[in-house]
Design a protein around this motif. Structure first.
Motif, PDB file in Angstrom:
ATOM      1  N   MET A  16      36.345  67.389  79.676  1.00 24.84           N
ATOM      2  CA  MET A  16      37.031  68.019  78.685  1.00 24.84           C
ATOM      3  C   MET A  16      38.184  69.194  79.076  1.00 24.84           C
ATOM      4  O   MET A  16      39.141  69.322  78.415  1.00 24.84           O
ATOM      5  N   GLU A  17      37.862  69.809  80.263  1.00 31.17           N
ATOM      6  CA  GLU A  17      38.740  70.726  80.710  1.00 31.17           C
ATOM      7  C   GLU A  17      39.972  70.235  81.243  1.00 31.17           C
ATOM      8  O   GLU A  17      41.012  70.744  81.173  1.00 31.17           O
ATOM      9  N   VAL A  18      39.639  69.123  81.899  1.00 33.81           N
ATOM     10  CA  VAL A  18      40.735  68.399  82.562  1.00 33.81           C
ATOM     11  C   VAL A  18      41.823  67.863  81.316  1.00 33.81           C
ATOM     12  O   VAL A  18      42.871  68.180  81.494  1.00 33.81           O
ATOM     13  N   LEU A  19      41.158  67.217  80.220  1.00 32.93           N
ATOM     14  CA  LEU A  19      41.734  66.793  79.159  1.00 32.93           C
ATOM     15  C   LEU A  19      42.613  67.963  78.494  1.00 32.93           C
ATOM     16  O   LEU A  19      43.844  67.901  78.424  1.00 32.93           O
ATOM     17  N   SER A  20      41.956  69.011  78.207  1.00 34.28           N
ATOM     18  CA  SER A  20      42.555  70.163  77.665  1.00 34.28           C
ATOM     19  C   SER A  20      43.822  70.799  78.727  1.00 34.28           C
ATOM     20  O   SER A  20      45.066  70.895  78.179  1.00 34.28           O
ATOM     21  N   ASP A  21      43.582  70.669  79.956  1.00 33.30           N
ATOM     22  CA  ASP A  21      44.749  71.201  80.790  1.00 33.30           C
ATOM     23  C   ASP A  21      45.997  70.174  80.743  1.00 33.30           C
ATOM     24  O   ASP A  21      47.207  70.490  81.148  1.00 33.30           O
ATOM     25  N   PHE A  27      55.805  67.238  78.702  1.00 34.20           N
ATOM     26  CA  PHE A  27      56.317  65.755  78.371  1.00 34.20           C
ATOM     27  C   PHE A  27      55.117  64.861  78.301  1.00 34.20           C
ATOM     28  O   PHE A  27      55.199  63.781  78.133  1.00 34.20           O
ATOM     29  N   VAL A  28      53.698  65.537  78.366  1.00 29.92           N
ATOM     30  CA  VAL A  28      52.492  64.791  78.229  1.00 29.92           C
ATOM     31  C   VAL A  28      52.408  64.628  76.427  1.00 29.92           C
ATOM     32  O   VAL A  28      52.453  65.756  75.741  1.00 29.92           O
ATOM     33  N   LYS A  29      52.491  63.629  75.945  1.00 40.61           N
ATOM     34  CA  LYS A  29      52.626  63.299  74.633  1.00 40.61           C
ATOM     35  C   LYS A  29      51.321  62.890  73.914  1.00 40.61           C
ATOM     36  O   LYS A  29      50.970  63.273  72.730  1.00 40.61           O
ATOM     37  N   GLU A  30      50.366  62.590  74.640  1.00 40.04           N
ATOM     38  CA  GLU A  30      49.036  62.099  74.230  1.00 40.04           C
ATOM     39  C   GLU A  30      48.162  62.309  75.621  1.00 40.04           C
ATOM     40  O   GLU A  30      48.581  61.584  76.783  1.00 40.04           O
ATOM     41  N   ALA A  31      46.871  62.451  75.395  1.00 38.44           N
ATOM     42  CA  ALA A  31      45.633  62.197  76.252  1.00 38.44           C
ATOM     43  C   ALA A  31      44.666  62.190  75.404  1.00 38.44           C
ATOM     44  O   ALA A  31      43.962  62.736  74.618  1.00 38.44           O
ATOM     45  N   LYS A  32      43.946  61.059  75.900  1.00 35.07           N
ATOM     46  CA  LYS A  32      42.697  60.330  75.106  1.00 35.07           C
ATOM     47  C   LYS A  32      41.487  60.303  76.265  1.00 35.07           C
ATOM     48  O   LYS A  32      41.749  59.611  77.190  1.00 35.07           O
ATOM     49  N   GLY A  33      40.366  60.630  75.831  1.00 34.94           N
ATOM     50  CA  GLY A  33      39.169  60.311  76.823  1.00 34.94           C
ATOM     51  C   GLY A  33      38.709  58.874  76.732  1.00 34.94           C
ATOM     52  O   GLY A  33      39.124  58.400  75.488  1.00 34.94           O
ATOM     53  N   THR A  34      38.380  58.195  77.742  1.00 37.53           N
ATOM     54  CA  THR A  34      37.964  56.897  77.854  1.00 37.53           C
ATOM     55  C   THR A  34      36.808  56.788  78.510  1.00 37.53           C
ATOM     56  O   THR A  34      36.252  57.476  79.079  1.00 37.53           O
ATOM     57  N   PHE A  35      36.189  55.539  78.152  1.00 35.53           N
ATOM     58  CA  PHE A  35      35.083  54.877  78.873  1.00 35.53           C
ATOM     59  C   PHE A  35      35.383  54.145  79.882  1.00 35.53           C
ATOM     60  O   PHE A  35      36.119  53.335  80.024  1.00 35.53           O
ATOM     61  N   GLY A  36      34.561  54.159  81.097  1.00 35.55           N
ATOM     62  CA  GLY A  36      34.935  53.271  82.313  1.00 35.55           C
ATOM     63  C   GLY A  36      35.193  53.839  83.556  1.00 35.55           C
ATOM     64  O   GLY A  36      34.914  55.102  83.622  1.00 35.55           O
ATOM     65  N   TYR A  37      35.767  53.255  84.509  1.00 41.42           N
ATOM     66  CA  TYR A  37      36.480  53.958  85.791  1.00 41.42           C
ATOM     67  C   TYR A  37      36.979  55.174  85.647  1.00 41.42           C
ATOM     68  O   TYR A  37      37.124  56.068  86.427  1.00 41.42           O
ATOM     69  N   TYR A  38      38.003  55.222  84.609  1.00 40.37           N
ATOM     70  CA  TYR A  38      38.981  56.291  84.302  1.00 40.37           C
ATOM     71  C   TYR A  38      38.215  57.006  83.213  1.00 40.37           C
ATOM     72  O   TYR A  38      37.965  56.486  82.238  1.00 40.37           O
ATOM     73  N   ASP A  39      38.648  58.362  83.293  1.00 37.94           N
ATOM     74  CA  ASP A  39      38.014  59.381  82.158  1.00 37.94           C
ATOM     75  C   ASP A  39      39.143  59.541  81.125  1.00 37.94           C
ATOM     76  O   ASP A  39      38.741  59.869  80.035  1.00 37.94           O
ATOM     77  N   ILE A  40      40.437  59.500  81.590  1.00 35.07           N
ATOM     78  CA  ILE A  40      41.433  60.104  80.625  1.00 35.07           C
ATOM     79  C   ILE A  40      42.685  58.982  80.625  1.00 35.07           C
ATOM     80  O   ILE A  40      43.093  58.789  81.795  1.00 35.07           O
ATOM     81  N   LEU A  41      43.108  58.762  79.479  1.00 37.56           N
ATOM     82  CA  LEU A  41      44.540  57.928  79.530  1.00 37.56           C
ATOM     83  C   LEU A  41      45.585  58.843  78.871  1.00 37.56           C
ATOM     84  O   LEU A  41      45.129  59.562  77.796  1.00 37.56           O
ATOM     85  N   VAL A  42      46.880  59.267  79.673  1.00 34.13           N
ATOM     86  CA  VAL A  42      47.771  60.038  79.337  1.00 34.13           C
ATOM     87  C   VAL A  42      49.006  59.399  79.104  1.00 34.13           C
ATOM     88  O   VAL A  42      49.359  58.401  80.095  1.00 34.13           O
ATOM     89  N   LYS A  43      49.546  59.721  78.030  1.00 32.43           N
ATOM     90  CA  LYS A  43      51.105  59.205  77.955  1.00 32.43           C
ATOM     91  C   LYS A  43      52.014  60.184  78.097  1.00 32.43           C
ATOM     92  O   LYS A  43      52.032  61.291  77.621  1.00 32.43           O
ATOM     93  N   ILE A  44      53.286  59.872  78.983  1.00 32.99           N
ATOM     94  CA  ILE A  44      54.031  60.712  79.410  1.00 32.99           C
ATOM     95  C   ILE A  44      55.425  59.825  78.936  1.00 32.99           C
ATOM     96  O   ILE A  44      55.748  58.956  78.842  1.00 32.99           O
ATOM     97  N   GLU A  45      56.389  60.972  78.258  1.00 31.43           N
ATOM     98  CA  GLU A  45      57.664  60.798  77.995  1.00 31.43           C
ATOM     99  C   GLU A  45      58.551  61.573  78.528  1.00 31.43           C
ATOM    100  O   GLU A  45      58.505  62.489  78.263  1.00 31.43           O
ATOM    101  N   ALA A  46      59.641  60.749  79.200  1.00 26.41           N
ATOM    102  CA  ALA A  46      60.760  61.735  80.037  1.00 26.41           C
ATOM    103  C   ALA A  46      61.927  61.096  79.968  1.00 26.41           C
ATOM    104  O   ALA A  46      62.234  59.785  79.630  1.00 26.41           O
ATOM    105  N   SER A  47      63.088  61.867  80.169  1.00 28.68           N
ATOM    106  CA  SER A  47      64.338  61.209  80.379  1.00 28.68           C
ATOM    107  C   SER A  47      64.594  60.322  81.567  1.00 28.68           C
ATOM    108  O   SER A  47      65.565  59.336  81.491  1.00 28.68           O
TER     109      SER A  47
END
Length: 81
Positions: A16-21, A27-47
């Protein structure tokens, strides 16, 4: 606009603290917690791809308790299909 998804594995118990940070990074547009090997999915948009690389290497990977990342770059030519 360039888009990338970053799969983040964090230290157990600090998700949760990583997600918040991560959500505070420009440029981070979304960050969602996930189950499985990875804990968080992050969407980045940049030029540019160079900007995405900078965000991942200088910002996301420097967040406390981020252990590993895997980046999935979106193929921009396919966005218009």
């Amino acid at each position: 606009m360039n888009i990338a998804y970053v799969l983040v594995q964090s230290t157990i118990g600090h998700e949760m603290e990583v997600l918040s940070d991560l959500l505070k990074i420009d440029f981070v547009k979304e960050a969602k917690g996930t189950f499985g090997y990875y804990d968080i999915l992050v969407k980045i948009e940049a030029s540019s791809e160079k900007e995405i690389v900078r965000i991942i290497t200088k910002k996301i990977r420097k967040v406390k308790n981020v252990n590993t990342t895997t980046t999935l770059s979106v193929i921009s030519e396919q966005e218009e299909l």
